[in-house]
Enzyme design. Structure first.
Site: not given
Length: 270
Positions: A118-119, A136
């Site tokens: 994520h991100d 992430g």
């Protein structure tokens, strides 16, 4: 569209897409033109898939982040045009603890079983070989190659045209044009073969080699060595790119060179 595919009401499907057997597309997905989902592909959440992206069986795009703080907020994932996502690859959408979006640029290749946490942000022409794992918030510049089985720690930054050796464990930022290898990964030199393949002229490469030696092979404090390189090569835009990367805010610090220097070991193939 194959009759076994499930496309939720509200999904936007561009012209000339091909959606194979047992694919599942969520209501908030947006597919550009000429997208190919071979079979058994899952696209969930607020996912934007660029033109001519190809996704192989059992890949998933836009599933919830592996973040215990995530409570179903409408975060996103964006995939650039012509990117290829191979079997079992996973790309998770952003989190509210980050900037809310996971981005994979245009013309990338994610090989079998690669994971983008994520991100994370991948620029264009990035290649992740089989079983690469990105934590992430990882940032990867243009034209980076990450070898099979490498693991990149969360919040690591990787500059453009870097090569990461297979099975490496990367826990610190890698300067642009660098080559790293090992567990834990250390700089082994510059990605010279990659520079040559992409048309960097010999004088430019020689300047980069001199700057690399001053930064990572000479004695003294790093900030002092950076000042020396600034004074000697500060007019060169590529050297300035490296220095700017080194001065930028970092969660993880800089990946350093191996302790033992080998003569002319700043020649590394990608």
């Amino acid at each position: 569209m194959h009759p076994t595919a499930i496309v939720a009401e509200g999904a936007s499907i561009g012209a000339n897409c091909r959606i194979g057997p047992y694919c599942m597309i969520g209501a908030d997905a947006v597919l550009g033109r000429d997208v190919v989902l071979v079979s058994h592909v899952v696209i969930d959440g607020h996912a934007s898939i660029g033109d001519a992206v190809q996704v192989s069986p059992f890949a998933t795009i836009g599933m919830a982040p592996q973040d215990l703080k995530y409570k179903g907020q409408p975060t996103r994932v964006v995939i650039g045009a012509r990117t290829q996502i191979r079997e079992h690859a996973t790309i998770h959408r952003g989190s509210v603890g980050g900037h809310g979006v996971t981005t994979v640029g245009a013309d990338c290749l994610l090989m079998v079983n690669a994971h983008v946490g994520h991100d994370s942000t991948l620029d264009h022409h990035v290649i992740l070989a089989n079983n690469v794992m990105l934590g992430g918030h990882v940032q990867i510049g243009d034209t980076v190659f990450v070898g099979g089985g490498a693991a990149i720690h969360q919040f690591v930054r990787i500059g453009r045209q870097v090569v990461v050796g297979g099975m490496s464990g990367v826990e610190a930022d890698i300067i642009p044009f660098g080559a790293v290898m090992g567990n834990r990964a250390r700089l082994t030199g510059l990605n010279l073969i990659g520079l040559k393949r992409r048309g960097f002229p010999r004088p430019q490469i020689n300047i980069l080699r001199a700057a690399f030696r001053s930064l990572f092979r000479h004695a003294g404090e790093l900030r002092d060595r950076m000042q020396v390189v600034e004074a000697e090569h500060g007019q060169d835009p590529v050297v300035q790119e490296i220095l700017g990367f080194m001065r930028a805010d970092s969660h993880r610090g800089l990946c350093r060179a191996r302790r033992v220097a080998v003569e002319d070991d700043d020649a590394t193939e990608s």
